[in-house]
Scaffold this active site. Structure first.
Site, PDB file in Angstrom:
ATOM      1  N   LYS A  68      36.744  31.263 -53.270  1.00  0.00           N
ATOM      2  CA  LYS A  68      37.662  31.613 -54.361  1.00  0.00           C
ATOM      3  C   LYS A  68      38.587  30.433 -54.702  1.00  0.00           C
ATOM      4  CE  LYS A  68      39.038  35.340 -52.071  1.00  0.00           C
ATOM      5  NZ  LYS A  68      38.065  35.349 -50.959  1.00  0.00           N
ATOM      6  N   THR A  69      39.166  29.831 -53.646  1.00  0.00           N
ATOM      7  CA  THR A  69      40.063  28.692 -53.883  1.00  0.00           C
ATOM      8  C   THR A  69      39.286  27.519 -54.474  1.00  0.00           C
ATOM      9  OG1 THR A  69      41.384  29.411 -52.015  1.00  0.00           O
ATOM     10  CG2 THR A  69      41.732  27.153 -52.764  1.00  0.00           C
ATOM     11  N   ASP A 113      47.117  32.677 -54.130  1.00  0.00           N
ATOM     12  CA  ASP A 113      46.168  33.205 -53.157  1.00  0.00           C
ATOM     13  C   ASP A 113      46.769  34.473 -52.528  1.00  0.00           C
ATOM     14  OD1 ASP A 113      43.865  33.285 -51.710  1.00  0.00           O
ATOM     15  OD2 ASP A 113      44.321  31.577 -50.425  1.00  0.00           O
ATOM     16  N   THR A 162      41.305  39.105 -51.206  1.00  0.00           N
ATOM     17  CA  THR A 162      40.209  39.696 -50.430  1.00  0.00           C
ATOM     18  C   THR A 162      40.272  41.226 -50.525  1.00  0.00           C
ATOM     19  OG1 THR A 162      41.688  39.618 -48.528  1.00  0.00           O
ATOM     20  CG2 THR A 162      40.073  37.834 -48.722  1.00  0.00           C
ATOM     21  N   ARG A 221      32.281  29.308 -45.565  1.00  0.00           N
ATOM     22  CA  ARG A 221      33.305  28.817 -44.636  1.00  0.00           C
ATOM     23  C   ARG A 221      32.830  28.955 -43.186  1.00  0.00           C
ATOM     24  NH1 ARG A 221      38.799  31.684 -45.186  1.00  0.00           N
ATOM     25  NH2 ARG A 221      38.893  30.492 -47.109  1.00  0.00           N
TER      26      ARG A 221
END
Ligand code: ADE
Length: 332
Positions: A68-69, A113, A162, A221
């Site tokens: 997302k980032t 975020d 999330t 990740r």
């Protein structure tokens, strides 16, 4: 090695964080997977650029570690926009958000975020800012308090979460684009590991890539984290190539099984199997047995187990599937 603490306003990054930023794709061309999201974003970016306007406010949601980032950074780069980064829990007071909003320039992107952790008063300050670029400030206290309105430049809010279910609908409805990031497919995860290994200068066998990919929970990740740990292992043991043995060894060192399950996943499944006879069992009972919040179980723990078919949800409750019994080598 350093922690990620802020010292004298400059952030010291740990070695892992430095490596993470080296692995982060910087443009859509390097970003593997999420094709539908990339396609829609590209279209929105192209249209906004044609109109010489900032792109509409965007919301990215999905499990942790899916990019997302990274996508927010890519949108900023493609729009040639500055990006300011903050997060829900960092914004404690309305003044914290006002301070950021009032420093934005025309076309800037504000990335928030963990948007589900924005508190309610701050969220309410965002509504007029998003909708009509107005910042309403209360100056002073008590009977002398005055309301002041500042005009903001045209900016874009990109929020990531999330836990999209925890966002209020007034906030959700103010985004012009909502994008759900899904788990990656295994082929894309393998490509990501290959790309990252190349950047890190790690030789890795195709078998080792497959093993790491299977344990990555379809999440870049995690794939990159496992790759970094096999790289450590190879460095300390004077090996030259990451092979299957190295891959298996790292998984067992970190108590991750071949499907990527960790202690909390196994605990959840064992609880259903041993305490509730395999289910069906309600979320409330599981939550009480594990001492874990219902929402966390539902939004954080369950999605991967559902995805790989070890858990199923029925109207009567959760069931540990035949595959869960086989995987944990339990009799039914
Ligand atoms: N590293 C982390 N996520 C990635 C992605 N989606 N594509 C390429 N490299 C990545």
């Amino acid at each position: 090695m350093s922690s990620g603490k802020t010292v004298n306003n400059s952030t010291l990054l740990s070695r892992d964080e430095t490596v993470d930023s080296a692995l982060r794709p910087l443009n859509f061309g390097d970003y593997i997977g999420q094709d539908r999201v990339k396609g829609n974003l590209r279209m929105m970016i192209e249209a906004a650029k044609k109109r010489t306007e900032p792109i509409d406010h965007l919301l990215f949601y999905g499990q942790a570690g899916l990019g997302k980032t990274t996508l927010a950074m890519i949108v900023a780069k493609e729009m040639n926009a500055n990006i300011k980064v903050t997060s829900g829990p960092v914004l404690e007071k309305t003044g914290d958000l006002a301070a950021i909003l009032s420093t934005l320039d025309e076309g800037d992107i504000l990335f928030i975020d963990e948007a589900h952790r924005i508190n309610r008063t701050i969220e309410e300050m965002l509504y007029p800012a998003m909708e009509s670029r107005k910042l309403h400030l209360v100056i002073g206290k008590g009977p002398a308090a005055r309301m002041m309105t500042l005009d903001l430049p045209q900016f874009t809010l990109i929020a990531a979460t999330t836990r999209v279910n925890l966002l209020t609908s007034p906030l959700r409805s103010r985004f012009g684009g909502l994008f759900k990031l899904d788990y990656y497919n295994p082929v894309d995860i393998e490509k990501i590991i290959e790309r990252s290994a190349k950047i890190l200068g790690v030789s890795i066998s195709p078998e080792a890539i497959t093993i790491l990919a299977s344990a990555s929970r379809f999440t870049p990740r995690i794939a990159n984290r496992l790759l970094k740990r096999v790289r450590d292992l190879v460095e300390v043991s004077d090996r030259r190539v990451v092979d299957e043995n190295a891959a298996h060894k790292v998984l067992s060192m970190f108590e991750i099984d071949e499907l990527g399950l960790e202690e909390h996943d196994r605990k959840l499944l064992y609880t259903i199997i041993e305490r509730f006879n395999g289910g069906p069992v309600g979320l409330g009972s599981i939550s009480a047995a594990l001492g874990e919040d219902r929402g966390t179980i539902e939004d954080v723990y369950e999605p991967y187990l559902l995805k790989i078919g070890l858990l199923s949800r029925t109207s009567q409750g959760r069931i540990a599937t035949k595959e869960a019994y086989n995987h944990l080598k339990k009799d039914r």
